[in-house]
Design a protein around this motif. Structure first.
Motif, PDB file in Angstrom:
ATOM      1  N   VAL B 161       0.863  -1.185   0.000  1.00 54.99           N
ATOM      2  CA  VAL B 161       0.000   0.000   0.000  1.00 54.99           C
ATOM      3  C   VAL B 161       0.900   1.236   0.000  1.00 54.99           C
ATOM      4  CG1 VAL B 161      -1.841   1.201   1.208  1.00 54.99           C
ATOM      5  CG2 VAL B 161      -1.719  -1.279   1.304  1.00 54.99           C
ATOM      6  N   VAL B 162       0.638   2.134  -0.947  1.00 51.96           N
ATOM      7  CA  VAL B 162       1.482   3.327  -1.070  1.00 51.96           C
ATOM      8  C   VAL B 162       0.602   4.577  -1.138  1.00 51.96           C
ATOM      9  CG1 VAL B 162       3.327   2.116  -2.279  1.00 51.96           C
ATOM     10  CG2 VAL B 162       1.498   3.160  -3.600  1.00 51.96           C
ATOM     11  N   ASN B 163       1.228   5.741  -0.950  1.00 54.20           N
ATOM     12  CA  ASN B 163       0.566   6.982  -1.350  1.00 54.20           C
ATOM     13  C   ASN B 163       1.597   7.814  -2.095  1.00 54.20           C
ATOM     14  OD1 ASN B 163       2.138   8.211   0.593  1.00 54.20           O
ATOM     15  ND2 ASN B 163       0.436   9.114   1.712  1.00 54.20           N
ATOM     16  N   GLY B 164       1.330   9.080  -2.326  1.00 50.92           N
ATOM     17  CA  GLY B 164       2.231   9.887  -3.122  1.00 50.92           C
ATOM     18  C   GLY B 164       3.635   9.987  -2.538  1.00 50.92           C
ATOM     19  N   ASP B 165       3.762   9.807  -1.227  1.00 51.93           N
ATOM     20  CA  ASP B 165       5.067   9.979  -0.585  1.00 51.93           C
ATOM     21  C   ASP B 165       5.917   8.718  -0.631  1.00 51.93           C
ATOM     22  OD1 ASP B 165       4.315  12.543   0.158  1.00 51.93           O
ATOM     23  OD2 ASP B 165       3.280  11.790   1.932  1.00 51.93           O
ATOM     24  N   GLN B 258      13.417   7.531   8.891  1.00 56.82           N
ATOM     25  CA  GLN B 258      12.198   8.335   8.943  1.00 56.82           C
ATOM     26  C   GLN B 258      11.373   8.021   7.698  1.00 56.82           C
ATOM     27  OE1 GLN B 258      11.296  10.816  11.311  1.00 56.82           O
ATOM     28  NE2 GLN B 258       9.362  10.840  10.194  1.00 56.82           N
ATOM     29  N   PRO B 259      10.166   7.506   7.837  1.00 57.19           N
ATOM     30  CA  PRO B 259       9.381   7.200   6.637  1.00 57.19           C
ATOM     31  C   PRO B 259       8.977   8.473   5.887  1.00 57.19           C
ATOM     32  CG  PRO B 259       8.095   6.780   8.619  1.00 57.19           C
ATOM     33  CD  PRO B 259       9.468   7.135   9.078  1.00 57.19           C
ATOM     34  N   PHE B 260       8.865   8.362   4.563  1.00 53.13           N
ATOM     35  CA  PHE B 260       8.445   9.516   3.752  1.00 53.13           C
ATOM     36  C   PHE B 260       6.975   9.832   3.988  1.00 53.13           C
ATOM     37  CE2 PHE B 260      11.945   8.067   0.785  1.00 53.13           C
ATOM     38  CZ  PHE B 260      12.794   9.103   1.130  1.00 53.13           C
ATOM     39  N   ALA B 261       6.174   8.799   4.179  1.00 55.20           N
ATOM     40  CA  ALA B 261       4.727   9.003   4.320  1.00 55.20           C
ATOM     41  C   ALA B 261       4.404   9.551   5.708  1.00 55.20           C
ATOM     42  CB  ALA B 261       4.005   7.686   4.106  1.00 55.20           C
ATOM     43  N   ASP B 262       3.414  10.424   5.752  1.00 54.67           N
ATOM     44  CA  ASP B 262       2.954  10.969   7.022  1.00 54.67           C
ATOM     45  C   ASP B 262       1.729  10.168   7.453  1.00 54.67           C
ATOM     46  OD1 ASP B 262       2.131  12.410   9.141  1.00 54.67           O
ATOM     47  OD2 ASP B 262       1.830  14.299   8.071  1.00 54.67           O
ATOM     48  N   PHE B 263       1.909   9.298   8.441  1.00 56.57           N
ATOM     49  CA  PHE B 263       0.831   8.366   8.796  1.00 56.57           C
ATOM     50  C   PHE B 263      -0.356   9.042   9.473  1.00 56.57           C
ATOM     51  CE2 PHE B 263       4.685   5.588   9.032  1.00 56.57           C
ATOM     52  CZ  PHE B 263       4.445   4.981   7.820  1.00 56.57           C
ATOM     53  N   TYR B 264      -0.158  10.262   9.941  1.00 55.35           N
ATOM     54  CA  TYR B 264      -1.265  10.923  10.639  1.00 55.35           C
ATOM     55  C   TYR B 264      -2.251  11.541   9.676  1.00 55.35           C
ATOM     56  CZ  TYR B 264       2.158  10.504  14.274  1.00 55.35           C
ATOM     57  OH  TYR B 264       3.077  10.010  15.144  1.00 55.35           O
ATOM     58  N   ARG B 265      -1.816  11.722   8.444  1.00 59.13           N
ATOM     59  CA  ARG B 265      -2.682  12.433   7.517  1.00 59.13           C
ATOM     60  C   ARG B 265      -3.105  11.559   6.352  1.00 59.13           C
ATOM     61  NH1 ARG B 265      -3.919  17.218   7.962  1.00 59.13           N
ATOM     62  NH2 ARG B 265      -3.087  18.446   9.663  1.00 59.13           N
ATOM     63  N   LEU B 266      -3.177  10.282   6.586  1.00 58.31           N
ATOM     64  CA  LEU B 266      -3.560   9.385   5.499  1.00 58.31           C
ATOM     65  C   LEU B 266      -5.037   9.567   5.191  1.00 58.31           C
ATOM     66  CD1 LEU B 266      -1.810   6.070   6.522  1.00 58.31           C
ATOM     67  CD2 LEU B 266      -1.086   7.718   4.820  1.00 58.31           C
ATOM     68  N   GLU B 267      -5.326   9.909   3.942  1.00 56.17           N
ATOM     69  CA  GLU B 267      -6.732   9.994   3.583  1.00 56.17           C
ATOM     70  C   GLU B 267      -7.029   9.075   2.400  1.00 56.17           C
ATOM     71  OE1 GLU B 267      -8.210  13.946   3.214  1.00 56.17           O
ATOM     72  OE2 GLU B 267     -10.216  13.201   2.784  1.00 56.17           O
TER      73      GLU B 267
END
Lengths: 173, 294
Positions: B161-165, B258-267
């Motif tokens: 599972v990925v997002n833009g980051d 440090q992960p690139f994705a911000d897990f607090y703002r996953l939409e």
């Protein structure tokens, strides 16, 4: 005849209200809130509702209700299944068995007792999670969750008290 | 009559109390049994979980939308005050990206020329499914989210599972309409990765904190702060080259990422349902899995 049936349905609906409202509140607590860091210390809504109803209306919140609510919380939140079931069960049992102590006590005393229950549940869940994962997990998250839950409890208690007066009504009615 | 009722109560009350006590004991044992079943990764428990989530998903989906809207509104209001600085920043970034674009175009042309020379057969592209995050892990011991897509959308357990980051996690449970994504920061997450520059292989492990750590490094691995970490694709479960994070500290053999994705703002997230080189339908040995199953 019909009014009697309606009354009966009305009464059982009111009696189910503590459990059903808890189910809905736990579901709300699993929604994403987009606050940095909140996911790690999210308030334990299940514990608050179980504690409240175990003190004020234990007749409407039997152990099986605590167990089912715990399973529900585990599934929605993604915690190891059975973890909250056990904790809510133990919390319910502990409070109901001390029920005579709580009668007529001020809210401050009840709040103090809740903080003890929250701390105990934090410790039990920490031990269980460490055992299930066979690693030592940092207890900080669980302690801050307990602190936040204790801090929020008066608001939840106020809300549940209003719900109790509006919907559930006293037992003799 | 009254006497009979009283004598009935005399018997019934202790019996009821006994039953109650027995029920408590039984339920405690049941809770332990369920915990062990869940720990052993039993199919029954998994089915039950995804079944319940399937039923609740539409409700949670609907409920989570207003929260997302409010959060977006607050975000927009916040950004309004930093428009000027952000604009300057974006201009600068745009200039830099234009340079990169011309470099990329030149490389692409060169690449296609080389491919022609080698008669290279291009790989099939990956296919994706998109999903919305409808539930956060409100638990202190897990890092996972609920998504509103399941097997109907072609999602399977284990998909990346990925997002833009960058990489977010993998699908831990897939129901028909909903699924649970185990984030890379979860205690049970283990992902085969490689350092992009030095090509050092390692396992990226979560420990429930926002930063990840690298494990199973070769003894003389040289890694520096700032190195990018990407998936290695070993085991064929994840595609290779997905960006995961950046090394932030190297101290006494403990390397933090440090992960690139911000897990607090996953939409919104994307699930990689198929990719070239996927080991489909094969039972992956547990040691090669990206993470330990719960």
């Amino acid at each position: 005849m019909i009014t009697a049936a309606v009354q009966r349905i009305d009464r059982s609906a009111r009696q189910l209200a503590p459990f059903l409202s808890s189910v809905i509140l736990v579901m709300f607590s699993a929604l994403p809130v987009y606050l940095p860091g909140y996911g790690q210390v999210a308030v334990d809504v299940g514990l608050m509702t179980v504690f409240y109803w175990a003190i004020y209306r234990p007749d409407l919140f039997p152990v099986i209700a605590a167990f089912v609510l715990g399973l529900w919380q585990d599934i929605l939140v993604g915690s190891p299944i059975g973890l909250h079931a056990l904790i809510l069960l133990l919390a319910n049992w502990a409070i109901v068995s001390q029920r005579t102590f709580f009668q007529g006590k001020s809210f401050a005393v009840i709040w103090w007792c809740f903080s003890l229950v929250a701390l105990a549940s934090a410790l039990v869940s920490w031990i269980l999670v460490c055992a299930l994962n066979t690693t030592l997990v940092s207890p900080m998250a669980v302690l801050s969750q307990a602190a936040l839950t204790v801090g929020i409890f008066p608001f939840m208690a106020w809300f549940l008290a209003r719900a109790q007066h509006a919907i559930v009504r006293p037992p003799d009615e | 009559m009254r006497h009979r009722a009283e004598s009935f109560a005399k018997v019934a009350v202790p019996v009821k109390a006994l039953l109650n006590r027995f029920a408590l004991l039984f339920l405690i044992l049941a809770a332990f049994a369920i915990m062990l079943l869940g720990k052993a990764d039993t199919l029954v428990v998994e089915r039950a979980r995804s079944g319940v989530i399937d039923v609740v998903a539409p409700v949670m989906d609907a409920l989570s939308r207003p929260i997302a809207t409010v959060s977006d509104g607050v975000d927009r209001a916040n950004r309004f005050f930093s428009v000027y600085e952000e604009n300057a920043q974006i201009r600068e970034q745009n200039a830099r990206l234009l340079e990169w674009q011309s470099a990329a175009l030149a490389l692409a042309a060169e690449n296609s020329a080389f491919r022609k020379m080698l008669n290279f057969v291009p790989e099939r592209g990956a296919s994706f499914a998109a999903a919305r995050v409808i539930g956060d892990s409100g638990g202190v011991f897990v890092r996972s989210v609920l998504i509103n897509a399941g097997t109907i959308e072609g999602i399977e357990k284990g998909d990346a599972v990925v997002n833009g980051d960058g990489l977010i996690g993998r699908v831990a449970e897939a129901g028909r309409r909903a699924g649970r994504v185990l984030l890379v920061s979860d205690l049970n997450s283990r992902i085969p990765v490689v350092a992009e520059k030095s090509r050092v292989r390692a396992i990226l492990a979560g420990d429930n904190s926002p930063v990840l750590k690298l494990a199973f490094l070769p003894p003389n691995a040289r890694l520096e702060v700032g190195d990018r970490i990407v998936t290695s694709g070993h085991g064929g479960v994840f595609p290779a080259g997905l960006p995961v994070g950046q090394i932030t500290s190297v101290a006494d053999g403990l390397i933090r990422v440090q992960p690139f994705a911000d897990f607090y703002r996953l939409e919104y997230v994307r699930i990689i349902t198929e990719f070239p080189g996927e080991v489909a339908g094969q039972i992956v040995p547990s040691s090669a899995r990206p993470s330990r199953q719960r």
